[in-house]
Design a protein around this motif. Structure first.
Motif, PDB file in Angstrom:
ATOM      1  N   VAL A  74      16.942 -17.253 -25.920  1.00  0.00           N
ATOM      2  CA  VAL A  74      17.313 -17.309 -27.094  1.00  0.00           C
ATOM      3  C   VAL A  74      16.238 -17.185 -28.265  1.00  0.00           C
ATOM      4  O   VAL A  74      15.417 -18.076 -28.158  1.00  0.00           O
ATOM      5  N   VAL A  75      16.461 -16.364 -29.250  1.00  0.00           N
ATOM      6  CA  VAL A  75      15.248 -16.455 -30.317  1.00  0.00           C
ATOM      7  C   VAL A  75      15.947 -16.524 -31.443  1.00  0.00           C
ATOM      8  O   VAL A  75      16.865 -16.081 -31.935  1.00  0.00           O
ATOM      9  N   GLN A  76      15.258 -17.631 -32.029  1.00  0.00           N
ATOM     10  CA  GLN A  76      15.797 -18.133 -33.335  1.00  0.00           C
ATOM     11  C   GLN A  76      14.743 -18.201 -34.243  1.00  0.00           C
ATOM     12  O   GLN A  76      13.723 -18.331 -34.022  1.00  0.00           O
ATOM     13  N   LYS A  77      15.066 -17.766 -35.591  1.00  0.00           N
ATOM     14  CA  LYS A  77      14.141 -17.915 -36.692  1.00  0.00           C
ATOM     15  C   LYS A  77      14.489 -19.309 -37.600  1.00  0.00           C
ATOM     16  O   LYS A  77      15.505 -19.540 -37.830  1.00  0.00           O
ATOM     17  N   ARG A  78      13.204 -19.812 -37.542  1.00  0.00           N
ATOM     18  CA  ARG A  78      13.253 -21.151 -38.553  1.00  0.00           C
ATOM     19  C   ARG A  78      13.159 -20.782 -40.305  1.00  0.00           C
ATOM     20  O   ARG A  78      12.343 -20.002 -40.265  1.00  0.00           O
ATOM     21  N   GLN A  91       1.489 -16.943 -23.423  1.00  0.00           N
ATOM     22  CA  GLN A  91       0.579 -17.142 -24.609  1.00  0.00           C
ATOM     23  C   GLN A  91       0.905 -16.356 -25.691  1.00  0.00           C
ATOM     24  O   GLN A  91       0.780 -16.914 -26.973  1.00  0.00           O
ATOM     25  N   ALA A  92       1.015 -15.075 -25.508  1.00  0.00           N
ATOM     26  CA  ALA A  92       1.361 -14.179 -26.437  1.00  0.00           C
ATOM     27  C   ALA A  92       2.671 -14.512 -27.193  1.00  0.00           C
ATOM     28  O   ALA A  92       2.736 -14.248 -28.473  1.00  0.00           O
ATOM     29  N   LEU A  93       3.715 -14.820 -26.571  1.00  0.00           N
ATOM     30  CA  LEU A  93       5.123 -15.409 -26.936  1.00  0.00           C
ATOM     31  C   LEU A  93       4.699 -16.545 -27.576  1.00  0.00           C
ATOM     32  O   LEU A  93       5.443 -16.730 -28.901  1.00  0.00           O
ATOM     33  N   GLN A  94       3.860 -17.447 -27.179  1.00  0.00           N
ATOM     34  CA  GLN A  94       3.829 -18.645 -28.285  1.00  0.00           C
ATOM     35  C   GLN A  94       2.824 -18.149 -29.538  1.00  0.00           C
ATOM     36  O   GLN A  94       3.425 -18.974 -30.462  1.00  0.00           O
ATOM     37  N   SER A  95       2.060 -17.263 -29.390  1.00  0.00           N
ATOM     38  CA  SER A  95       1.451 -17.033 -30.651  1.00  0.00           C
ATOM     39  C   SER A  95       2.392 -16.252 -31.596  1.00  0.00           C
ATOM     40  O   SER A  95       2.378 -16.601 -32.715  1.00  0.00           O
ATOM     41  N   ILE A  96       3.136 -15.470 -31.064  1.00  0.00           N
ATOM     42  CA  ILE A  96       4.102 -14.740 -32.118  1.00  0.00           C
ATOM     43  C   ILE A  96       5.202 -15.771 -32.509  1.00  0.00           C
ATOM     44  O   ILE A  96       5.490 -15.594 -33.902  1.00  0.00           O
ATOM     45  N   SER A  97       5.461 -16.552 -31.673  1.00  0.00           N
ATOM     46  CA  SER A  97       6.738 -17.671 -32.207  1.00  0.00           C
ATOM     47  C   SER A  97       5.909 -18.470 -33.210  1.00  0.00           C
ATOM     48  O   SER A  97       6.508 -18.902 -34.242  1.00  0.00           O
ATOM     49  N   GLN A  98       4.588 -19.077 -33.173  1.00  0.00           N
ATOM     50  CA  GLN A  98       3.789 -19.742 -33.925  1.00  0.00           C
ATOM     51  C   GLN A  98       3.811 -18.942 -35.312  1.00  0.00           C
ATOM     52  O   GLN A  98       3.982 -19.663 -36.511  1.00  0.00           O
ATOM     53  N   ASP A  99       3.199 -17.945 -35.266  1.00  0.00           N
ATOM     54  CA  ASP A  99       2.869 -17.181 -36.488  1.00  0.00           C
ATOM     55  C   ASP A  99       4.157 -16.779 -37.151  1.00  0.00           C
ATOM     56  O   ASP A  99       4.114 -16.553 -38.421  1.00  0.00           O
ATOM     57  N   ASN A 100       5.277 -16.688 -36.717  1.00  0.00           N
ATOM     58  CA  ASN A 100       6.549 -16.223 -37.293  1.00  0.00           C
ATOM     59  C   ASN A 100       7.765 -17.204 -37.231  1.00  0.00           C
ATOM     60  O   ASN A 100       8.736 -16.806 -37.872  1.00  0.00           O
ATOM     61  N   SER A 101       7.411 -18.364 -37.169  1.00  0.00           N
ATOM     62  CA  SER A 101       8.500 -19.596 -37.030  1.00  0.00           C
ATOM     63  C   SER A 101       9.584 -19.209 -36.274  1.00  0.00           C
ATOM     64  O   SER A 101      10.675 -19.336 -36.593  1.00  0.00           O
ATOM     65  N   PHE A 102       9.238 -18.811 -35.147  1.00  0.00           N
ATOM     66  CA  PHE A 102      10.502 -18.351 -33.948  1.00  0.00           C
ATOM     67  C   PHE A 102      10.438 -19.792 -33.056  1.00  0.00           C
ATOM     68  O   PHE A 102       9.439 -20.338 -32.753  1.00  0.00           O
ATOM     69  N   ASP A 103      11.946 -19.847 -32.731  1.00  0.00           N
ATOM     70  CA  ASP A 103      11.834 -20.832 -31.427  1.00  0.00           C
ATOM     71  C   ASP A 103      12.546 -19.944 -30.618  1.00  0.00           C
ATOM     72  O   ASP A 103      13.853 -19.612 -30.307  1.00  0.00           O
ATOM     73  N   VAL A 104      11.732 -19.828 -29.387  1.00  0.00           N
ATOM     74  CA  VAL A 104      12.352 -18.730 -28.277  1.00  0.00           C
ATOM     75  C   VAL A 104      12.537 -20.163 -27.194  1.00  0.00           C
ATOM     76  O   VAL A 104      11.594 -20.827 -26.834  1.00  0.00           O
ATOM     77  N   ALA A 105      13.757 -19.978 -26.400  1.00  0.00           N
ATOM     78  CA  ALA A 105      14.209 -20.926 -25.534  1.00  0.00           C
ATOM     79  C   ALA A 105      14.531 -20.103 -24.139  1.00  0.00           C
ATOM     80  O   ALA A 105      14.659 -18.993 -24.185  1.00  0.00           O
ATOM     81  N   ASN A 106      14.027 -20.879 -23.099  1.00  0.00           N
ATOM     82  CA  ASN A 106      14.606 -20.518 -21.749  1.00  0.00           C
ATOM     83  C   ASN A 106      13.761 -19.464 -21.507  1.00  0.00           C
ATOM     84  O   ASN A 106      13.920 -18.679 -20.383  1.00  0.00           O
ATOM     85  N   VAL A 107      12.410 -19.628 -21.737  1.00  0.00           N
ATOM     86  CA  VAL A 107      11.159 -18.769 -21.169  1.00  0.00           C
ATOM     87  C   VAL A 107      10.219 -20.005 -20.575  1.00  0.00           C
ATOM     88  O   VAL A 107       9.586 -20.320 -21.170  1.00  0.00           O
TER      89      VAL A 107
END
Length: 680
Positions: free
Chosen positions: A273-277, A243-259
């Motif tokens: 794989v961590v990508q910035k949108r 959930q913390a990962l999702q929160s960080i991804s959502q707040d910073n427009s990240f796309d985190v794959a394979n977790v």
């Protein structure tokens, strides 16, 4: 545990009455005719140990009136003013305690047991600490002030948790264990372990035997429960990190794959794989940060070494900025529209899911009742009508809509189950898509704000024809802030990834240890102990001259741990089947069983937890033969590390007593006419 002595003190207007009895380390026989007070003495032992529930009640209610109201002595009725009982016991470590419990006392409740350190009955009383304890109230078996908790520790026990009939768990209380070592006359000879107080323990007899034989099943279950609890902790920690990962991804427009959303032992950090949108493009995070740094460096070079900016260049930059703002605005509008569509779709899917769930429940109920035979007996519901609401229960999803063959109930259920699962996936996918859109909108909004600020600076440059571009400086500050923010987030991500890796390894270790836990209920060592117990039981039954069946055909059932013959629990069954057993023969089985529990527990390497004491009140029930009674006493005397206290009348015959005890070494407590006598 060994009982050293017991004392009943009854205060009267004519002085103290009662009894004082010392017990031998091996066999003590309490001999007396009927109504002489054997049971009074026996019940006082149970009462002083806080075990009166074995006799069918709590507190002083189980004791005869002679201990609390009045008694007859020398032809006179003597009123009881107050009374109490003392019991001195020694544990396996040689520690001695004396328990004092009031029977009738205006100052003390019968729920109070005072624990006196040391020998207060067999040696001169000395000043020592007195610990008040209580029983038959909440915490009596758990708190330090609880008597049963103190007795548990005194015996060196750590009682396990066992399943209850209601599906929960509870402690295997001491009273249940004492039911296997203290058998009172009236109801104690009705089962192999009779009169276990009701604590809601499922299969209480079996649990007691498992404990006394010290079977691995408790440690196995404890290990299994510990691993299950650990798995829950790991899964909960993973969910929290995810959930913390999702929160960080959502707040910073990240796309985190394979977790994975759920903890997995196959998780690998190298696959993350961590990508910035950025708008509608995705960049690896390190690439995006490098891109920002490169832009910052170009601006730095331009402001320090490049030509002075001209207003025409500022105007050109202004045009580019406007186009960028226009592009971002279009993306923003598209994202908002897309998100609205996604949310509407989720609502629609949720509605469809509720309808499908209702249909599924209705069809399952109808199908269940049909399988239970309602159709055969023409129950109303089986005739497509609910007996509760009297609404029609159709045997098809499409009744009334189509003609011809329709799906039956079973097909309906299968179809609805698939439909429900499909809708669940669509709802989850829709929610994830809406969350991603929300992150994109948030990112675009931030970029639009930054671009507007940059355009405002550019307009100022154009208006003032500034030598040093305020727009470039502002852009530099924005880039520096963004890089600093992303690097902070990158550090947080690294910590989360380390946590995911740690939890995955913990899960691997948990699963590895779980494979070590025996899959069968009883371990191989448990099975060995049960077979030893079975052999000893058969040997005892032969010694006691059990006749109702061939002893070699009797076996201890692996599920219930009680004697079985031809798949039937062996007990007093008055029918014509082969398993018939007379009442006296059933008492022989009970004696064989309880003795075998101690024998199997005390064998070298047996590792059992029997306390080493047996208390029998009239074991010669139902006119058991003298030879069987004699065999019992011989077994007790011959058992190492066992103290036996046997209260018996021996048919009120001196000849029977002499024959039964011939050549046996024991301590004799002769009660005479009455056990309650003046105390001197």
């Amino acid at each position: 545990m060994r009982i050293n002595a017991v004392k009943l003190r009854v205060a009267t207007g004519e002085g103290d009455f009662g009894f004082f009895v010392k017990f031998g380390k091996k066999l003590t026989i309490i001999r007396g005719n009927n109504s002489s007070g054997k049971s009074t003495l026996f019940l006082c032992l149970l009462y002083a140990l806080g075990m009166e529930e074995i006799a069918g009640g709590k507190n002083e209610a189980i004791l005869p009136y002679a201990t609390k109201d009045h008694f007859m002595y020398d032809g006179r009725r003597i009123e009881v003013l107050a009374s109490e009982v003392y019991l001195e016991v020694t544990n396996g470590s040689g520690e001695v305690l004396t328990f004092r419990r009031a029977i009738r006392d205006p100052q003390k409740s019968s729920k109070l047991i005072e624990v006196l350190d040391g020998t207060w009955l067999t040696d001169r009383p000395h000043t020592s600490r007195i610990r008040p304890t209580y029983l038959h109230d909440a915490g009596g078996a758990q708190k330090a002030e609880g008597f049963h908790n103190l007795l548990e520790k005194f015996l060196g026990y750590e009682l396990p948790s066992v399943p209850t009939t209601s599906g929960g768990s509870t402690k295997l209380y001491l009273q249940a264990i004492f039911a296997a070592i203290a058998v009172e006359q009236k109801r104690g000879w009705t089962d192999y372990i009779a009169n276990i107080p009701f604590f809601g323990i499922r299969d209480a007899r079996t649990r007691v035997v498992e404990f006394l034989l010290d079977l691995d099943v408790f440690s196995t279950n404890a290990e299994r429960n510990r691993l299950n609890a650990e798995s829950v902790v790991i899964a909960t920690a993973w969910d929290s990190a995810f959930q913390a990962l999702q929160s960080i991804s959502q707040d910073n427009s990240f796309d985190v794959a394979n977790v994975p959303s759920k903890v997995s032992a196959l998780f690998l950090t190298s696959e993350i794989v961590v990508q910035k949108r950025d708008g509608d493009e995705l960049f690896p995070l390190h690439t995006y940060i490098a891109k920002l740094k490169s832009e910052h460096e170009r601006i730095e070079q331009r402001t320090t070494t490049g030509p002075e900016p001209k207003s025409s260049e500022a105007e050109s930059a202004l045009d580019l900025g406007k186009k960028e703002l226009f592009r971002l605005a279009n993306l923003y509008d598209t994202a908002v529209s897309t998100q609205a569509y996604q949310r509407a779709s989720v609502k629609e899917y949720e509605l469809l899911y509720r309808e499908a769930a209702d249909d599924l429940a209705r069809n399952r109920t109808a199908l269940k009742l049909r399988k239970l035979g309602a159709e055969e007996f023409e129950v109303a519901l089986a005739s497509d009508r609910c007996p509760t609401c009297h609404q029609t229960v159709e045997d098809s999803l499409l009744t009334g809509l189509i003609e011809g063959p329709q799906m039956d109930l079973e097909t309906n259920v299968l179809y609805l189950e698939k439909q429900a699962r499909m809708l669940e996936r669509q709802i989850a996918g829709g929610r994830n898509a809406a969350a991603e859109s929300d992150a994109l909108i948030h990112d675009l909004s931030r970029k639009m704000s930054e671009t507007r600020e940059w355009l405002a600076a550019l307009r100022s440059d154009v208006a003032t024809d500034a030598v040093e571009s305020r727009a470039l400086i502002r852009r530099q500050v924005q880039i520096e802030t963004e890089i600093e923010r992303l690097q902070t987030v990158q550090t947080e991500l690294a910590k989360l990834i380390d946590k995911f890796q740690m939890l995955a390894k913990q899960l691997q270790a948990n699963q590895s240890r779980r494979k070590m836990v025996p899959k069968e209920y009883y371990s191989d060592e448990d099975k060995r102990k049960i077979r030893v117990f079975e052999k000893l039981f058969r040997a005892n039954a032969s010694s006691f001259e059990y006749e109702s069946a061939e002893v070699k055909d009797i076996h201890v059932n692996d599920e219930t741990l009680v004697p079985f013959l031809q798949n039937i629990e062996l007990r007093e069954i008055k029918t014509d089947i082969k398993a018939d057993s007379s009442a006296s023969d059933f008492v022989r089985l009970i004696l064989s069983y309880l003795l075998a529990l101690h024998q199997a527990s005390s064998l070298p390497g047996g590792g059992g937890r029997h306390p080493g004491i047996l208390l029998f009140d009239e074991p010669g029930q139902h006119s058991m033969a003298q030879s069987s009674q004699r065999a019992l006493l011989l077994q007790i005397v011959g058992a190492p590390l066992l103290q036996g206290i046997v209260a018996a009348s021996f048919d009120e015959s001196p000849e029977v007593f002499k024959e039964v005890t011939r050549g046996i070494e024991f301590e004799l407590v002769e009660l005479g006419a009455k056990s309650i006598q003046p105390l001197f």
